[in-house]
Design a protein around this motif. Structure first.
Motif, PDB file in Angstrom:
ATOM      1  N   GLY A   1      34.048  35.939  29.290  1.00  0.00           N
ATOM      2  CA  GLY A   1      34.328  37.329  28.967  1.00  0.00           C
ATOM      3  C   GLY A   1      33.129  38.251  28.899  1.00  0.00           C
ATOM      4  N   VAL A   2      31.931  37.756  29.241  1.00  0.00           N
ATOM      5  CA  VAL A   2      30.738  38.624  29.214  1.00  0.00           C
ATOM      6  C   VAL A   2      29.969  38.473  30.518  1.00  0.00           C
ATOM      7  N   ASP A   3      29.028  39.393  30.746  1.00  0.00           N
ATOM      8  CA  ASP A   3      28.216  39.355  31.963  1.00  0.00           C
ATOM      9  C   ASP A   3      27.025  38.424  31.836  1.00  0.00           C
ATOM     10  N   ALA A   4      26.534  38.235  30.604  1.00  0.00           N
ATOM     11  CA  ALA A   4      25.359  37.388  30.393  1.00  0.00           C
ATOM     12  C   ALA A   4      25.317  36.917  28.946  1.00  0.00           C
TER      13      ALA A   4
ATOM     14  N   PRO B   1      26.187  27.854  36.821  1.00  0.00           N
ATOM     15  CA  PRO B   1      27.422  28.039  37.592  1.00  0.00           C
ATOM     16  C   PRO B   1      28.406  28.998  36.927  1.00  0.00           C
ATOM     17  N   ASP B   2      28.306  29.134  35.604  1.00  0.00           N
ATOM     18  CA  ASP B   2      29.233  30.001  34.872  1.00  0.00           C
ATOM     19  C   ASP B   2      28.704  31.404  34.647  1.00  0.00           C
ATOM     20  N   GLY B   3      27.433  31.631  34.957  1.00  0.00           N
ATOM     21  CA  GLY B   3      26.858  32.949  34.767  1.00  0.00           C
ATOM     22  C   GLY B   3      25.418  32.870  34.283  1.00  0.00           C
ATOM     23  N   PRO B   4      24.768  34.021  34.151  1.00  0.00           N
ATOM     24  CA  PRO B   4      23.357  34.025  33.760  1.00  0.00           C
ATOM     25  C   PRO B   4      23.143  33.854  32.256  1.00  0.00           C
ATOM     26  N   VAL B   5      22.110  33.080  31.936  1.00  0.00           N
ATOM     27  CA  VAL B   5      21.730  32.852  30.543  1.00  0.00           C
ATOM     28  C   VAL B   5      20.247  33.137  30.389  1.00  0.00           C
TER      29      VAL B   5
ATOM     30  N   VAL C   1      17.298  40.917  30.897  1.00  0.00           N
ATOM     31  CA  VAL C   1      18.656  41.415  31.085  1.00  0.00           C
ATOM     32  C   VAL C   1      18.667  42.621  32.019  1.00  0.00           C
ATOM     33  N   GLN C   2      17.656  43.469  31.924  1.00  0.00           N
ATOM     34  CA  GLN C   2      17.582  44.626  32.824  1.00  0.00           C
ATOM     35  C   GLN C   2      17.460  44.171  34.260  1.00  0.00           C
ATOM     36  N   ARG C   3      16.718  43.100  34.512  1.00  0.00           N
ATOM     37  CA  ARG C   3      16.594  42.589  35.877  1.00  0.00           C
ATOM     38  C   ARG C   3      17.940  42.060  36.378  1.00  0.00           C
ATOM     39  N   LEU C   4      18.715  41.449  35.475  1.00  0.00           N
ATOM     40  CA  LEU C   4      20.055  41.012  35.859  1.00  0.00           C
ATOM     41  C   LEU C   4      20.941  42.212  36.179  1.00  0.00           C
ATOM     42  N   THR C   5      20.792  43.287  35.411  1.00  0.00           N
ATOM     43  CA  THR C   5      21.572  44.495  35.642  1.00  0.00           C
ATOM     44  C   THR C   5      21.288  45.071  37.026  1.00  0.00           C
ATOM     45  N   SER C   6      20.025  45.114  37.375  1.00  0.00           N
ATOM     46  CA  SER C   6      19.652  45.693  38.677  1.00  0.00           C
ATOM     47  C   SER C   6      20.141  44.843  39.851  1.00  0.00           C
TER      48      SER C   6
END
Length: 318
Positions: free
Chosen positions: A161-164, A281-285, A310-315
């Protein structure tokens, strides 16, 4: 991004606050909060104890020093700037973290206690965790972040349920992230009523039997121990007696101070602090744990770097 921060100690709460301030939608999930956390046991003197690698830690130290100094202007944060002294039984060079502090002086020989040959003196932030942890939680709620007490079984569930996810689980990362390099280092302290002590005092010449006195407004923390691989959280009376004797050797008035409580915490030790992004495999940590005995000392510096990850993941999002 929707970010779930796992961990309710000072590193987790600080990381969550910096993320919320940066505009992310944040929730904190923690197995324990407040008085139940290792952070609540910390003497919380700004000092880089048991944390590597030195280059990164020095950078985080400097950032945290500046952040805590700024917070000291607000009494509600529980942060104070206090001068203090560290004593050595042999001549000792400047510490590797010297560049992280604005001032560090040498003690004159005639001011050293008997048996000591060298000493540092410096001003450092001291954080009353009984005040600072609730302050962090209140700031998070003011920023719209959610805080939930719940134990997670693994990272796949944390990512639901979340992006990271930001993993600030401390010693809990052994199970959460399957990190066998983490190990507990037992620390026992005594909380006594304030007896007029205004400066912190430190002797770590014997790495297993430390002596430190860290003053707060109404209490003083007396410590301590550094017991490798020991996960026993029960108070040991004989250890408490030895701690009191070592502290009284530095400040005799400590011997007569009224004891408020005895506490035990388990430092999350690791060969090096882990602060990196893992694409599972389930998302970024973003992992941020293994701070040893320097969680409070490094929290704000590491939190700023967590935001960068997290900002780098956003971009990278489509």
């Amino acid at each position: 991004m929707r970010v779930r921060v796992v961990g309710g100690g000072v590193v987790g709460l600080t990381s969550a606050l910096r993320l919320a301030e940066a505009g992310h939608q944040v929730e904190v999930v923690a197995a324990e909060l407040g008085e139940s956390t290792t952070s609540s046991v910390a003497a919380a003197l700004w000092y880089p104890y048991r944390a590597t690698p030195t280059a990164e830690v020095t950078r985080w130290l400097a950032t945290s020093y500046a952040a805590l100094t700024a917070l000291a202007a607000d009494e509600r944060t529980g942060v104070r700037l206090r001068s203090g002294r560290e004593f050595f039984r042999e001549p000792t060079p400047d510490p590797w973290w010297r560049s992280a502090v604005p001032d560090l002086g040498r003690m004159p020989a005639d001011q050293l206690p008997e048996g000591y040959l060298d000493g540092y003196q410096l001003t450092a932030p001291v954080v009353d965790m009984a005040v600072h942890l609730p302050w962090l939680q209140n700031r998070l709620r003011d920023c719209g972040a959610g805080i939930e007490t719940r134990r997670l079984s693994g990272l796949p569930g944390a990512l639901a349920g979340v992006d990271a996810v930001v993993n600030c689980a401390g010693l809990g990362a052994r199970e959460l992230a399957g990190d066998d390099t983490l190990s507990p280092v037992r620390g026992q302290i005594i909380v006594v009523e304030q007896f007029g002590l205004t400066e912190w005092l430190l002797d770590q010449n014997d790495p297993a039997r430390l002596a430190y006195l860290v003053p707060r407004s109404e209490t003083v923390i007396l410590g301590g121990t550094s017991e490798e691989g020991d996960a026993d959280t029960e108070v040991r009376p004989a250890t408490a007696e030895a701690i009191l004797a070592r502290c009284a050797a530095l400040a005799p008035a400590a011997a007569g101070a009224r004891i408020v409580s005895h506490r035990v915490g388990l430092r999350p030790a690791r060969p090096a602090v882990r602060l990196e992004t893992e694409i599972s495999p389930d998302g970024p940590v973003v992992h941020c744990y293994g701070h040893g005995g320097a969680g409070v000392t490094l929290a704000y510096g590491c939190a700023d770097e967590v935001v960068e990850h997290v900002q780098r993941l956003t971009s990278a999002l489509p």
